[in-house]
Design a protein around this motif. Sequence first.
Motif, PDB file in Angstrom:
ATOM      1  N   ARG A  51       5.343  26.438  31.919  1.00  0.00           N
ATOM      2  CA  ARG A  51       4.092  26.081  31.251  1.00  0.00           C
ATOM      3  C   ARG A  51       4.062  26.686  29.851  1.00  0.00           C
ATOM      4  O   ARG A  51       4.719  27.680  29.583  1.00  0.00           O
ATOM      5  N   ILE A  64      -0.157  23.414  29.009  1.00  0.00           N
ATOM      6  CA  ILE A  64       0.677  22.250  29.271  1.00  0.00           C
ATOM      7  C   ILE A  64       1.749  22.671  30.257  1.00  0.00           C
ATOM      8  O   ILE A  64       2.499  23.613  29.995  1.00  0.00           O
ATOM      9  N   THR A  65       1.818  21.973  31.391  1.00  0.00           N
ATOM     10  CA  THR A  65       2.865  22.252  32.368  1.00  0.00           C
ATOM     11  C   THR A  65       4.019  21.280  32.159  1.00  0.00           C
ATOM     12  O   THR A  65       3.871  20.263  31.466  1.00  0.00           O
ATOM     13  N   GLN A  67       5.101  19.277  34.313  1.00  0.00           N
ATOM     14  CA  GLN A  67       4.655  18.016  34.895  1.00  0.00           C
ATOM     15  C   GLN A  67       3.776  17.229  33.929  1.00  0.00           C
ATOM     16  O   GLN A  67       3.936  16.014  33.781  1.00  0.00           O
ATOM     17  N   ASP A  68       2.835  17.916  33.262  1.00  0.00           N
ATOM     18  CA  ASP A  68       1.977  17.253  32.270  1.00  0.00           C
ATOM     19  C   ASP A  68       2.823  16.623  31.174  1.00  0.00           C
ATOM     20  O   ASP A  68       2.614  15.476  30.788  1.00  0.00           O
ATOM     21  N   ASN A  71       4.985  13.642  32.496  1.00  0.00           N
ATOM     22  CA  ASN A  71       4.136  12.482  32.776  1.00  0.00           C
ATOM     23  C   ASN A  71       3.736  11.767  31.491  1.00  0.00           C
ATOM     24  O   ASN A  71       3.754  10.539  31.432  1.00  0.00           O
ATOM     25  N   LYS A  72       3.390  12.515  30.466  1.00  0.00           N
ATOM     26  CA  LYS A  72       2.989  11.908  29.194  1.00  0.00           C
ATOM     27  C   LYS A  72       4.176  11.231  28.517  1.00  0.00           C
ATOM     28  O   LYS A  72       4.074  10.075  28.066  1.00  0.00           O
TER      29      LYS A  72
END
Length: 76
Positions: A51, A64-65, A67-68, A71-72
Amino acid sequence: PILHFEPFSQILRNEERTWLSDIMSEDYAVLSEDAPAVQVAREIIRLEVSRVYVTRGRKLVGLITIQDFLNKVLRD
């Protein structure tokens, strides 16, 4: 359900002897909110973290991870 998981329950019973310094990680990344997105990827790789904390001046404004970020990037 997690409260019935014995090791976790034991930790909670002894919480007055558990300090944040025993739990926290000292490996973290911090970027300004106006940094480019690619810098997030660089910091995650460079520091081997999952993160990145986002700041505005000296104030924490977000997180912000991995995964975030993925995904973006993968959805756009």
